[in-house]
Structures are given as structure tokens and as C-alpha cells.
Design a protein around this motif. Structure first.
Motif, PDB file in Angstrom:
ATOM      1  N   ILE A 423      -3.295  -9.399  -8.925  1.00 48.05           N
ATOM      2  CA  ILE A 423      -2.450  -9.178  -7.747  1.00 48.05           C
ATOM      3  C   ILE A 423      -2.666  -7.769  -7.213  1.00 48.05           C
ATOM      4  N   PHE A 424      -2.727  -6.785  -8.109  1.00 48.74           N
ATOM      5  CA  PHE A 424      -2.968  -5.414  -7.660  1.00 48.74           C
ATOM      6  C   PHE A 424      -4.345  -5.278  -7.010  1.00 48.74           C
ATOM      7  N   LEU A 425      -5.376  -5.861  -7.626  1.00 51.40           N
ATOM      8  CA  LEU A 425      -6.720  -5.751  -7.057  1.00 51.40           C
ATOM      9  C   LEU A 425      -6.804  -6.428  -5.697  1.00 51.40           C
ATOM     10  N   GLN A 426      -6.132  -7.588  -5.551  1.00 52.11           N
ATOM     11  CA  GLN A 426      -6.201  -8.329  -4.297  1.00 52.11           C
ATOM     12  C   GLN A 426      -5.316  -7.728  -3.220  1.00 52.11           C
ATOM     13  N   GLN A 427      -4.112  -7.332  -3.591  1.00 53.10           N
ATOM     14  CA  GLN A 427      -3.150  -6.860  -2.607  1.00 53.10           C
ATOM     15  C   GLN A 427      -3.156  -5.335  -2.424  1.00 53.10           C
ATOM     16  N   GLY A 428      -3.606  -4.614  -3.455  1.00 53.29           N
ATOM     17  CA  GLY A 428      -3.547  -3.159  -3.388  1.00 53.29           C
ATOM     18  C   GLY A 428      -4.887  -2.497  -3.158  1.00 53.29           C
ATOM     19  N   TRP A 429      -5.899  -2.902  -3.939  1.00 57.33           N
ATOM     20  CA  TRP A 429      -7.188  -2.222  -3.840  1.00 57.33           C
ATOM     21  C   TRP A 429      -8.096  -2.820  -2.765  1.00 57.33           C
ATOM     22  N   ALA A 430      -8.280  -4.124  -2.747  1.00 57.59           N
ATOM     23  CA  ALA A 430      -9.222  -4.750  -1.810  1.00 57.59           C
ATOM     24  C   ALA A 430      -8.945  -4.391  -0.345  1.00 57.59           C
ATOM     25  N   PRO A 431      -7.667  -4.332   0.112  1.00 54.73           N
ATOM     26  CA  PRO A 431      -7.435  -3.967   1.517  1.00 54.73           C
ATOM     27  C   PRO A 431      -7.959  -2.587   1.903  1.00 54.73           C
ATOM     28  N   THR A 432      -8.101  -1.678   0.938  1.00 55.79           N
ATOM     29  CA  THR A 432      -8.568  -0.331   1.272  1.00 55.79           C
ATOM     30  C   THR A 432     -10.061  -0.298   1.567  1.00 55.79           C
ATOM     31  N   LEU A 433     -10.774  -1.390   1.280  1.00 54.84           N
ATOM     32  CA  LEU A 433     -12.207  -1.421   1.542  1.00 54.84           C
ATOM     33  C   LEU A 433     -12.510  -1.567   3.026  1.00 54.84           C
ATOM     34  N   LYS A 434     -11.542  -1.969   3.802  1.00 51.43           N
ATOM     35  CA  LYS A 434     -11.728  -2.131   5.251  1.00 51.43           C
ATOM     36  C   LYS A 434     -10.980  -1.006   5.971  1.00 51.43           C
ATOM     37  N   ASN A 435     -11.738  -0.150   6.648  1.00 48.20           N
ATOM     38  CA  ASN A 435     -11.121   0.973   7.348  1.00 48.20           C
ATOM     39  C   ASN A 435     -10.343   0.522   8.572  1.00 48.20           C
ATOM     40  N   VAL A 436     -10.856  -0.500   9.266  1.00 47.66           N
ATOM     41  CA  VAL A 436     -10.222  -0.978  10.487  1.00 47.66           C
ATOM     42  C   VAL A 436      -9.787  -2.420  10.272  1.00 47.66           C
ATOM     43  N   THR A 437      -8.509  -2.665  10.424  1.00 50.91           N
ATOM     44  CA  THR A 437      -7.927  -4.001  10.318  1.00 50.91           C
ATOM     45  C   THR A 437      -6.961  -4.198  11.481  1.00 50.91           C
ATOM     46  N   PRO A 438      -6.568  -5.440  11.776  1.00 56.90           N
ATOM     47  CA  PRO A 438      -5.553  -5.629  12.820  1.00 56.90           C
ATOM     48  C   PRO A 438      -4.285  -4.830  12.568  1.00 56.90           C
ATOM     49  N   LYS A 439      -3.897  -4.714  11.312  1.00 58.62           N
ATOM     50  CA  LYS A 439      -2.697  -3.935  10.983  1.00 58.62           C
ATOM     51  C   LYS A 439      -2.896  -2.457  11.303  1.00 58.62           C
ATOM     52  N   ALA A 440      -4.076  -1.915  10.973  1.00 55.31           N
ATOM     53  CA  ALA A 440      -4.360  -0.505  11.265  1.00 55.31           C
ATOM     54  C   ALA A 440      -4.423  -0.259  12.772  1.00 55.31           C
ATOM     55  N   ILE A 441      -5.007  -1.202  13.507  1.00 47.47           N
ATOM     56  CA  ILE A 441      -5.058  -1.068  14.966  1.00 47.47           C
ATOM     57  C   ILE A 441      -3.648  -1.070  15.549  1.00 47.47           C
ATOM     58  N   ALA A 442      -2.815  -1.988  15.069  1.00 42.74           N
ATOM     59  CA  ALA A 442      -1.436  -2.055  15.561  1.00 42.74           C
ATOM     60  C   ALA A 442      -0.679  -0.765  15.256  1.00 42.74           C
ATOM     61  N   LYS A 443      -0.881  -0.216  14.079  1.00 41.31           N
ATOM     62  CA  LYS A 443      -0.198   1.029  13.725  1.00 41.31           C
ATOM     63  C   LYS A 443      -0.643   2.169  14.630  1.00 41.31           C
ATOM     64  N   ASP A 444      -1.944   2.239  14.915  1.00 40.89           N
ATOM     65  CA  ASP A 444      -2.454   3.288  15.798  1.00 40.89           C
ATOM     66  C   ASP A 444      -1.896   3.142  17.208  1.00 40.89           C
ATOM     67  N   LEU A 445      -1.832   1.911  17.697  1.00 39.87           N
ATOM     68  CA  LEU A 445      -1.307   1.694  19.045  1.00 39.87           C
ATOM     69  C   LEU A 445       0.197   1.952  19.112  1.00 39.87           C
ATOM     70  N   ASP A 446       0.906   1.636  18.040  1.00 38.88           N
ATOM     71  CA  ASP A 446       2.337   1.939  18.012  1.00 38.88           C
ATOM     72  C   ASP A 446       2.569   3.440  18.119  1.00 38.88           C
TER      73      ASP A 446
END
Length: 529
Positions: A423-446
Motif C-alpha cells: 500500500i505504501f509503495l503503490q499509494q506513497g512512493w509510486a505517485p512521486t515518479l510522475k512530476n506532472v499529474t492532473p492533481k499537480a496541474i489542478a494544484k498549480d492552477l488553484d
């Protein structure tokens, strides 16, 4: 009393189940919504908000009825939004709960038929394997399907075994009918798996009267009363053949055709770290199932899912989710038998060897994590160090348990530790491998545009649409863009360019920002002044 005995005795399994559930729920905000399959569920449920009863009976996605899947997933995500507000974690919560409940039910089945150690291994396998962590915590229909297929299959099993008591049979058969109806409303075709198991188990045990008692107790009426009304309403109110076309795609194949051997390749990866033991368990059970009705039930359960999946034209990796409980129950039985019996020293040695190999593999993975992170991101992050520490701790724990308590203690350690780790590898570590995600774009636009209204132009991208809270309609023409500008000049416009597609922006707009997301370019426009 040895560690493994303390662990699977008393309240140990309950505490482990509760703690893993808390960990899973705490991590639901990650990763970003990347899969279109998940975005369809979350965005459809978001568009249900404020739509009234009719809007919920006929789910809508961007102005079109969304009938490719039954409505239960949308209803559950919508209910979660109503309680917790619209968000990724809230939308995923019902599906994570379904995964968690499936693990608990798997423990109950394993402990009832094979003992607590077998139940604990099976529970740990469901929550602590690659496919469980990858798909079980996403807002997709597979976790719901797995829960209700498991519940229905087990209820049919218990119903047949309850003979000759008609009252007990009837209670189990009605429970099976309820679970089957929920499976139909979750995903549709997988609801056939429990029926196939029921027919096969009646033949295996030669309890032919169970079929008559199933009809006599009224279980089919319960099933029809719960499952059919929504489909009748859709047929009358919408008069759409989407459901029929979707069934044809599943059976005959569509955009996801492939040879049946693909499923075995998927299982080899998706069952890790239990793959070798699950394969050995399946082979061993295939030789002994005629001597033990419990094993016969598990083998039939596995085949009732795997054979139809191999025959069906449409083949996708996440379709394998319902097969996880019976395979893990077989694994739990195999490990428990190897630990109990004196005549299975070869199996004890095999399990001991697998624990040693797993420890080494975890050490290697821990060393590889920062290397992989640097190769993909160009830098090493704290999460890489945390992942390395977690992998190393589990490896050391396995090695210590194996040296001090033998393979039984090592297996129990893996059953408890694998779930938090994956769970940690899938939910915590793996997402950090992608610098740009829809969530990151939304946060930047917010941050940059705060509460300014947003609209999509051109291509529909559901992950982008969900995270950026764009309105359902996508602007397709220059006339649509001009009308949106006249309504509000503060609107920002989002365009997703795929491959070599050309932009649909015009002279009214000026580009403000751009992001590279996977193979897409996401462009942000403001009104030209």
C-alpha cells in the motif's frame, strides 16, 4: 507460545485487519486520478450532484447517459461525496471499504474451513499483493465486483453444505441472491461466476436437491426483485441499447482482445509476493480436490472465474480481481498444511526457500528504489529513502523470523507486513515518479487562478476534468469559445493535445501555461485583452 501462534490466535487477525484498513483509508488521496476508468466513475458521480432522483437513476457523463456499467459504483461515490465532499479520497472510500471487507470475508472463509493460520495468510494475500494494491483502492467497479462475487459464491457453498436443513439452505440461498444482485448492479457479467460455481458444486457433491430447494425457497425472486428494476427502468425510460452492446463487447471482444495466456502472465506478476506459493498450492490442490470437498469447492471457485475470463473476447488485467480470494484461500490452505503435516517436509522446505528468496528480493528492491527514482525524475527524494527503509525493514523482519521461528513464523510475518508495504509503495512512493499529474496541474492552477471559472476546449480528458472541476460540456467550436468569453471574461480554458493533434484555440485566447502529462500536452489559455 510461538509468535506465529500468538499472531493468528485471539484478536490478532482482527487487529491486523483494522490497522490495515486504517492505513488504506489514510492513503486514498494518492495517487492522482490517472486512469480513465476511474475518472469515469468519479466524474459521473460528481455530475450527479444536485441532479435529483432522475439524474441518479440515469447516470450522465458530459450530457450523455453513462450506461456502459450498472449504476452502483456511481451511487456509492455520489453518497460519499454527499457526506465528505467531492474529492479523490471521498470518491475512493466505498471501493477501498469493499476491498477491506473482501479481505475480512476471505479470512472468515479460510478460518472456518482450514484454520486461523490459513485465514490470516489468505487475508494478507488479498490485501498484500500487487493487483490488490493496484486496483483495490481505486474508484473502479472491480473491488465491488470482487466483494459481491466472493460473498455470493461463499453463500452458495454454505447453502449446499447446509443440507438437509431446508431452513438453513434457504437463508444462505437468499443471502447469495442479494450478493448476486449487488454484483449485477456493480459490474454485470461477473455475477455469472457464482452461478457457475453453484452448478459445479452441486454436481461435485451430487446434492441435486439443492437446485430444487434454491427455486423452492424463492431465492430467484429475491434476485430478480433487487437486480432487474433498474434495467427495466432504463429500457423503458431511456430506450438505449448501450447495455446490450457492452455485453457483446465483453463476450466477443472489443479494444482489449488478447490470447488467454495473457492472464497467466498477469497473475505471475500481480500475485507477488505470493506467486510461487499460489502456483504450488493450485497444483497440489488439483491432485487432492477429489478427496476433500473443501478443496473441491476452492478449485471449482477458481475455475468458475478463470475459464469464462479465458473464453471471453475482452481481456483486461483488472478482470482478474474476483479470482484473488479463492487463489489466496488455496495458498493459505497449502501453507497451513505444510506447517502442520509431518509428511510434507518438501513443502516446508519450499516455503522456507520462498521466504529466503523474498527477503533477498526485498533487499534488491530497496537498493533499486532510489536508482529508479533518479532515472525517472532526475533526482532522489525523501520518499525513495522511506521506501528503501520500508523494504529493508520487511526483509530483515522476514529473515529474523525465518531464522528464529522457521518458515511458519516467516509466513505469518509476511502476511502481516506485505499489506502495509505494498500500500505504501503503490499509494506513497509510486505517485512521486510522475512530476506532472492532473492533481499537480489542478494544484498549480488553484494557486495561480484561484476561483476563476474553467472550461475545457477540444478533447475530453476525464482525469483533467475531474481534478480541475471543469463543467460537463467541452467547447468544440470557435462559436462555443466566443459564447463562453461573453459569459465571463475571467474564464480560463484548458486544452488537452494528444500526439500530433492540432490546437483548437483561436484569436480570442492567449496561452498562459503548458504542461507535459504522459503523452499529452495540457495548455492553459486566458482571454486575450
Amino acid at each position: 507460545m510461538h509468535f506465529e501462534n500468538r499472531l493468528h490466535a485471539g484478536r490478532g487477525p482482527l487487529l491486523a485487519w483494522l490497522l490495515i484498513g486504517l492505513l488504506a483509508c489514510a492513503s486514498l488521496g494518492n495517487p492522482s486520478v490517472m486512469r480513465t476508468q476511474e475518472a469515469r466513475v468519479l466524474e459521473t458521480a460528481r455530475q450527479m450532484q444536485g441532479s435529483g432522483l432522475t439524474g441518479r437513476l440515469v447516470p450522465q457523463l458530459n450530457g450523455r447517459p453513462r450506461l456502459q456499467k450498472p449504476p452502483l459504483a456511481y451511487w456509492l461515490a455520489d453518497a460519499a461525496y454527499a457526506v465528505f465532499g467531492v474529492g479523490v479520497a471521498a470518491g475512493r472510500l466505498p471501493f477501498a471499504m469493499a476491498m477491506w471487507l473482501t479481505a475480512g470475508l476471505t479470512y472468515r472463509i479460510g478460518s472456518h474451513h482450514f484454520g486461523r493460520r490459513a485465514g490470516l495468510v489468505a487475508m494478507g494475500g488479498v490485501l498484500g499483493c500487487v493487483i490488490g494494491a493496484r486496483y483495490g483502492l481505486l474508484a473502479e467497479t472491480d473491488a465491488l465486483s470482487m466483494l459481491f462475487v466472493t460473498a455470493a459464491t461463499y453463500a452458495y457453498w454454505r447453502g449446499v453444505d447446509a443440507m438437509p436443513s431446508f431452513g438453513r439452505c434457504a437463508r444462505w440461498f437468499h443471502l447469495a441472491a442479494v450478493a448476486t444482485a449487488l454484483a449485477i448492479l456493480s459490474k454485470g457479467p461477473p455475477a455469472a461466476f457464482p452461478f457457475l460455481f453453484f452448478a459445479g458444486y452441486v454436481c461435485l457433491t451430487r446434492r441435486w436437491r439443492a437446485l430444487w430447494w434454491w427455486l423452492k425457497c424463492g431465492a430467484p425472486i429475491t434476485l430478480i426483485a433487487l437486480a432487474v428494476p433498474w434495467f427495466v427502468y432504463i429500457a423503458v425510460a431511456v430506450k438505449d441499447d448501450t447495455i446490450v452492446r457492452e455485453l457483446k463487447v465483453v463476450t466477443l471482444g472489443g479494444g482489449h482482445r488478447g490470447p488467454f495466456v495473457n492472464y497467466f502472465a498477469y497473475l505471475a506478476i500481480d500475485l507477488l509476493p505470493w506467486t510461487a506459493m499460489a502456483a504450488m498450492a493450485a497444483c497440489f490442490a488439483a491432485k487432492r480436490f477429489r478427496r476433500d470437498p473443501r478443496l473441491g469447492a476452492l478449485v471449482l471457485w477458481t475455475l468458475a472465474i478463470l475459464v469464462p475470463l479465458c473464453i471471453a473476447g475482452q481481456k483486461q488485467r483488472h478482470y482478474l480481481m474476483p479470482i484473488l480470494p479463492p487463489l489466496m484461500l488455496l495458498t493459505g490452505w497449502y501453507i497451513d498444511r505444510a506447517m502442520r503435516s509431518r509428511d510434507t517436509s518438501i513443502h516446508r522446505k519450499f516455503i522456507d526457500a520462498m521466504m529466503a528468496v523474498t527477503s533477498i528480493a526485498l533487499i534488491v528492491a530497496g537498493v533499486a528504489v532510489p536508482v529508479v527514482g533518479h532515472m525517472i525524475r532526475g533526482r532522489v527524494m525523501l520518499t525513495d529513502g522511506a521506501a528503501t527503509v520500508a523494504l529493508t525493514l520487511v526483509a530483515v523482519s522476514l529473515h529474523t523470523a525465518r531464522r528464529r521461528g522457521g518458515p511458519a513464523t516467516a509466513v505469518m510475518t509476511l502476511a502481516v507486513a506485505a499489506s502495509p508495504l505494498v500500500i505504501f509503495l503503490q499509494q506513497g512512493w509510486a505517485p512521486t515518479l510522475k512530476n506532472v499529474t492532473p492533481k499537480a496541474i489542478a494544484k498549480d492552477l488553484d494557486t495561480a487562478f484561484k476561483d476563476r471559472p474553467r472550461s475545457l476546449i477540444g478533447n475530453e480528458s476525464l482525469p483533467i476534468q475531474f481534478h480541475l472541476r471543469c463543467p460537463p460540456a467541452s467547447l468544440r467550436t470557435q462559436g462555443d469559445i466566443e459564447a463562453a468569453v461573453r459569459r465571463d471574461e475571467q474564464t480560463i480554458f484548458i486544452e488537452v493535445i494528444r500526439g500530433n493533434q492540432t490546437s483548437q484555440d483561436g484569436p480570442l485566447l492567449k496561452r498562459s501555461r503548458a504542461y507535459q502529462w504522459d503523452k499529452n500536452e495540457v495548455r492553459i489559455y486566458e482571454v486575450a485583452r
